[in-house]
Design a protein around this motif. Sequence first.
Motif, mmCIF file in Angstrom:
data_model
loop_
_atom_site.group_PDB
_atom_site.id
_atom_site.type_symbol
_atom_site.label_atom_id
_atom_site.label_comp_id
_atom_site.label_asym_id
_atom_site.label_seq_id
_atom_site.Cartn_x
_atom_site.Cartn_y
_atom_site.Cartn_z
ATOM 1 N N MET A 184 0.907 -1.165 -0.030
ATOM 2 C CA MET A 184 -0.032 -0.006 -0.003
ATOM 3 C C MET A 184 0.931 1.343 0.258
ATOM 4 O O MET A 184 0.482 2.175 -0.549
ATOM 5 C CB MET A 184 -0.835 0.028 1.099
ATOM 6 C CG MET A 184 -2.082 -1.179 1.277
ATOM 7 S SD MET A 184 -3.376 -0.704 0.062
ATOM 8 C CE MET A 184 -4.209 0.465 0.934
ATOM 9 N N SER A 185 1.898 1.126 0.634
ATOM 10 C CA SER A 185 2.934 2.228 0.808
ATOM 11 C C SER A 185 3.297 2.730 -0.484
ATOM 12 O O SER A 185 3.627 3.676 -1.007
ATOM 13 C CB SER A 185 4.144 2.086 1.716
ATOM 14 O OG SER A 185 3.668 1.918 2.971
ATOM 15 N N LEU A 186 3.893 1.617 -1.319
ATOM 16 C CA LEU A 186 4.352 1.697 -2.884
ATOM 17 C C LEU A 186 3.228 2.190 -3.723
ATOM 18 O O LEU A 186 3.431 3.081 -4.317
ATOM 19 C CB LEU A 186 4.842 0.340 -3.194
ATOM 20 C CG LEU A 186 5.276 0.442 -4.466
ATOM 21 C CD1 LEU A 186 6.405 1.331 -4.810
ATOM 22 C CD2 LEU A 186 5.772 -1.249 -4.810
ATOM 23 N N HIS A 187 2.096 1.856 -3.578
ATOM 24 C CA HIS A 187 0.865 2.329 -4.302
ATOM 25 C C HIS A 187 0.602 3.995 -4.143
ATOM 26 O O HIS A 187 0.663 4.644 -4.963
ATOM 27 C CB HIS A 187 -0.111 1.553 -4.168
ATOM 28 C CG HIS A 187 -0.311 0.129 -4.685
ATOM 29 N ND1 HIS A 187 -1.363 -0.704 -4.172
ATOM 30 C CD2 HIS A 187 0.569 -0.377 -5.478
ATOM 31 C CE1 HIS A 187 -1.148 -1.979 -5.114
ATOM 32 N NE2 HIS A 187 0.235 -1.701 -5.718
ATOM 33 N N LEU A 188 0.766 4.214 -2.832
ATOM 34 C CA LEU A 188 0.844 5.813 -2.519
ATOM 35 C C LEU A 188 1.727 6.359 -2.882
ATOM 36 O O LEU A 188 1.555 7.433 -3.572
ATOM 37 C CB LEU A 188 0.510 5.717 -1.116
ATOM 38 C CG LEU A 188 -0.888 5.375 -0.448
ATOM 39 C CD1 LEU A 188 -0.706 5.270 1.159
ATOM 40 C CD2 LEU A 188 -2.052 6.133 -0.698
ATOM 41 N N LYS A 189 3.052 5.974 -2.852
ATOM 42 C CA LYS A 189 4.317 6.701 -3.492
ATOM 43 C C LYS A 189 4.078 6.751 -5.128
ATOM 44 O O LYS A 189 4.256 7.994 -5.444
ATOM 45 C CB LYS A 189 5.266 5.833 -2.933
ATOM 46 C CG LYS A 189 6.584 6.422 -3.753
ATOM 47 C CD LYS A 189 7.880 5.248 -3.464
ATOM 48 C CE LYS A 189 9.197 6.015 -3.944
ATOM 49 N NZ LYS A 189 9.559 7.331 -3.552
ATOM 50 N N GLN A 190 3.639 5.643 -5.592
ATOM 51 C CA GLN A 190 3.283 5.953 -7.283
ATOM 52 C C GLN A 190 2.411 7.036 -7.488
ATOM 53 O O GLN A 190 2.514 7.708 -8.477
ATOM 54 C CB GLN A 190 3.105 4.486 -7.844
ATOM 55 C CG GLN A 190 4.271 3.628 -7.803
ATOM 56 C CD GLN A 190 3.744 2.332 -8.032
ATOM 57 O OE1 GLN A 190 2.506 1.743 -7.802
ATOM 58 N NE2 GLN A 190 4.600 1.315 -8.220
ATOM 59 N N THR A 191 1.294 6.819 -6.771
ATOM 60 C CA THR A 191 0.063 7.938 -7.036
ATOM 61 C C THR A 191 0.550 9.422 -6.694
ATOM 62 O O THR A 191 0.225 10.279 -7.733
ATOM 63 C CB THR A 191 -0.969 7.595 -6.026
ATOM 64 O OG1 THR A 191 -1.396 6.144 -6.390
ATOM 65 C CG2 THR A 191 -2.186 8.586 -6.271
ATOM 66 N N PHE A 192 1.290 9.715 -5.678
ATOM 67 C CA PHE A 192 1.390 11.081 -5.604
ATOM 68 C C PHE A 192 3.047 11.373 -6.181
ATOM 69 O O PHE A 192 2.972 12.606 -6.322
ATOM 70 C CB PHE A 192 1.852 11.286 -3.840
ATOM 71 C CG PHE A 192 0.289 11.371 -3.366
ATOM 72 C CD1 PHE A 192 -0.537 12.607 -3.342
ATOM 73 C CD2 PHE A 192 -0.195 10.110 -2.850
ATOM 74 C CE1 PHE A 192 -1.605 12.452 -2.790
ATOM 75 C CE2 PHE A 192 -1.521 10.309 -2.185
ATOM 76 C CZ PHE A 192 -2.240 11.488 -2.282
ATOM 77 N N GLU A 193 3.800 10.592 -6.686
ATOM 78 C CA GLU A 193 4.720 11.028 -7.428
ATOM 79 C C GLU A 193 4.279 11.516 -8.989
ATOM 80 O O GLU A 193 4.916 12.270 -9.714
ATOM 81 C CB GLU A 193 5.755 9.857 -7.875
ATOM 82 C CG GLU A 193 6.746 9.609 -6.788
ATOM 83 C CD GLU A 193 7.727 8.640 -7.089
ATOM 84 O OE1 GLU A 193 8.704 8.072 -6.195
ATOM 85 O OE2 GLU A 193 7.217 7.537 -7.753
ATOM 86 N N ALA A 194 3.019 10.807 -9.460
ATOM 87 C CA ALA A 194 2.563 11.342 -10.565
ATOM 88 C C ALA A 194 1.661 12.592 -10.405
ATOM 89 O O ALA A 194 1.425 13.301 -11.341
ATOM 90 C CB ALA A 194 1.486 10.152 -10.994
ATOM 91 N N ALA A 195 1.292 12.975 -9.318
ATOM 92 C CA ALA A 195 0.496 14.388 -8.996
ATOM 93 C C ALA A 195 1.349 15.516 -8.417
ATOM 94 O O ALA A 195 0.987 16.540 -8.784
ATOM 95 C CB ALA A 195 -0.447 13.987 -7.899
ATOM 96 N N ILE A 196 2.369 15.228 -7.656
ATOM 97 C CA ILE A 196 3.080 16.472 -6.920
ATOM 98 C C ILE A 196 4.144 17.045 -7.853
ATOM 99 O O ILE A 196 4.816 16.162 -8.749
ATOM 100 C CB ILE A 196 3.744 15.995 -5.576
ATOM 101 C CG1 ILE A 196 2.746 15.546 -4.508
ATOM 102 C CG2 ILE A 196 4.799 17.107 -5.038
ATOM 103 C CD1 ILE A 196 3.609 14.956 -3.292
ATOM 104 N N LEU A 197 4.239 18.299 -8.009
ATOM 105 C CA LEU A 197 5.182 19.010 -8.761
ATOM 106 C C LEU A 197 6.523 18.558 -8.367
ATOM 107 O O LEU A 197 7.232 19.547 -7.576
ATOM 108 C CB LEU A 197 4.802 20.310 -8.895
ATOM 109 C CG LEU A 197 3.497 20.431 -9.804
ATOM 110 C CD1 LEU A 197 3.125 21.882 -9.907
ATOM 111 C CD2 LEU A 197 3.465 19.975 -11.301
ATOM 112 N N THR A 198 7.023 17.784 -8.019
ATOM 113 C CA THR A 198 8.355 17.128 -7.521
ATOM 114 C C THR A 198 9.570 17.962 -7.975
ATOM 115 O O THR A 198 10.578 18.312 -7.235
ATOM 116 C CB THR A 198 8.631 15.889 -7.436
ATOM 117 O OG1 THR A 198 8.654 15.440 -8.652
ATOM 118 C CG2 THR A 198 7.562 15.141 -6.479
ATOM 119 N N GLN A 199 9.604 18.422 -9.279
ATOM 120 C CA GLN A 199 10.702 18.985 -9.800
ATOM 121 C C GLN A 199 10.829 20.456 -9.269
ATOM 122 O O GLN A 199 12.062 21.009 -9.485
ATOM 123 C CB GLN A 199 10.557 19.231 -11.468
ATOM 124 C CG GLN A 199 9.383 20.192 -11.896
ATOM 125 C CD GLN A 199 8.118 19.425 -12.031
ATOM 126 O OE1 GLN A 199 7.783 18.553 -11.160
ATOM 127 N NE2 GLN A 199 7.111 20.330 -12.396
#
Length: 245
Positions: free
Chosen positions: A99-114
């Motif tokens: 579940m932690s991995l799924h959440l990480k993948q989800t928010f890496e796609a949404a947060i403007l990490t750059q």
Amino acid sequence: MAALELLSAEGFRPDGRRPAELRKLRARMGVFAQPDGSAYIEQGNTKALAVVYGPHEMRGPRSKALPDRALVNCQYSMATFSTGERKRRPHGDRKASEMSLHLKQTFEAAILTQLFPRSQIDIYVQILQADGGNYCACVNAATLAVIDAGIPLRDYVCASSAGLVEDTALADLSYLEEAAGGPQAALALLPTSGHMALLQLDSRLHQDRLGAVLEAAGGACRAVHAVLDRVVREHVREVTALLGD
């Protein structure tokens, strides 16, 4: 429970909902002062809490720092009292790690990490009460907590589950409906663009029926988006009024 019992002849589910109808959704932002962002959500009887720290400097080995974007760290857990089984759930067990991995993948796609190179964003979510749709409730709570922390997103991230009973797609599954088996999917959607941040299928599903399940999940995600957007706007009005005083 037999499939026929999940949908009555009149088209009602065990809890009285129509197939596309969501469970009642309530949410609050800013429930804690110490984290940078926090939120609490109830989807039916499923209750989730999310807190966010960051962006901040990397913790641990500096070699893990990403030169062009922030590292998103997600941790999922379930409270001991969240289900009827009073058993200890060791931190980092297989289900929690997944579940932690799924959440990480989800928010890496949404947060403007750059926008935050060589930094770290921590998202912690906990299920306080489990009654189906745990991942989805965590995504929706974490979205509000990330917004509360002032971290820029490409869009809201809204999640919902969906399943199939015979030829009828059901949105926002309860634990009773999940436990009955059958094809199920969990969808995390960026509703403005229609981009899927995550799609998980729990069992094999014929291609001809996938469209109906995705349509039900997508419609539920857009309904969740309307609720989350209202919660954010109400929170902003409350904070603005306090600052004005």
